[in-house]
Design a protein around this motif. Structure first.
Motif: not given
Length: 176
Positions: A50-77
């Motif tokens: 589904t489109q929902y699951h495809y779009w959610k995969a993007h947020l999961v990716l971002i969330c995983n890296y933000v949580n792994s490296f702490l949000k003050d150490k990760v930015a999104v470009s």
């Protein structure tokens, strides 16, 4: 060495297209302290039911890296979207799925206090050409394909574009 504010940047070349042609988003996690690619890949709409699951995969990716490296150490470009007059006829009756995905990512970043920088594709593509990426040893060219140390397979265009957005942030926007 550049004085940096964020240790890591997650570069994203988004494609929200699910119904209007199966899209592929490129992403690249870049270590600004060591000037190197940590991880790189794609999210393909073909892999989701589904489109929902495809779009959610993007947020999961971002969330995983933000949580792994702490949000003050990760930015999104990320690449922004602009409808140019020369392309307007191609978008008649479009649902602008990529624009919707960009909005979802933007909302998530703002809601979670994650730094997000956006620019037009041309800003990153003209500054960080494939030739430049090869010259600076971010990628290597073998015949007609490009590779990097973070991935065994050849890089997709979307992955190289995500790297360009990560590098744009690293060189021009990641200042103390």
């Amino acid at each position: 060495m550049i004085s940096i504010k964020f240790r890591y940047v997650l570069g994203i070349d988004p494609s929200g297209n699910y119904y209007e042609g199966k899209g592929t988003t490129g992403w690249c996690l870049f270590d600004c302290a060591n000037n190197k690619i940590v991880d790189i890949g794609t999210i393909s709409s073909k892999d989701y039911n589904t489109q929902y699951h495809y779009w959610k995969a993007h947020l999961v990716l971002i969330c995983n890296y933000v949580n792994s490296f702490l949000k003050d150490k990760v930015a999104v470009s990320m690449e922004d979207y602009r409808l140019y007059a020369s392309k307007a006829n191609n978008q008649i009756n479009s649902k602008f799925e990529t624009v919707q995905l960009i909005g979802i990512i933007k909302y998530w970043c703002i809601s979670n206090n994650v730094t997000l920088k956006m620019r037009l594709a041309t800003a990153a593509k003209t500054r960080f050409t494939d030739d430049y990426l090869v010259k600076k040893h971010y990628i290597q060219k073998q015949k007609k394909s490009y590779f990097c140390n973070a991935k065994l397979e050849a890089l997709a265009t979307h992955e190289r574009d995500a790297l360009r957005h990560a590098l744009y942030f690293y060189y021009f926007e990641n200042k103390e």
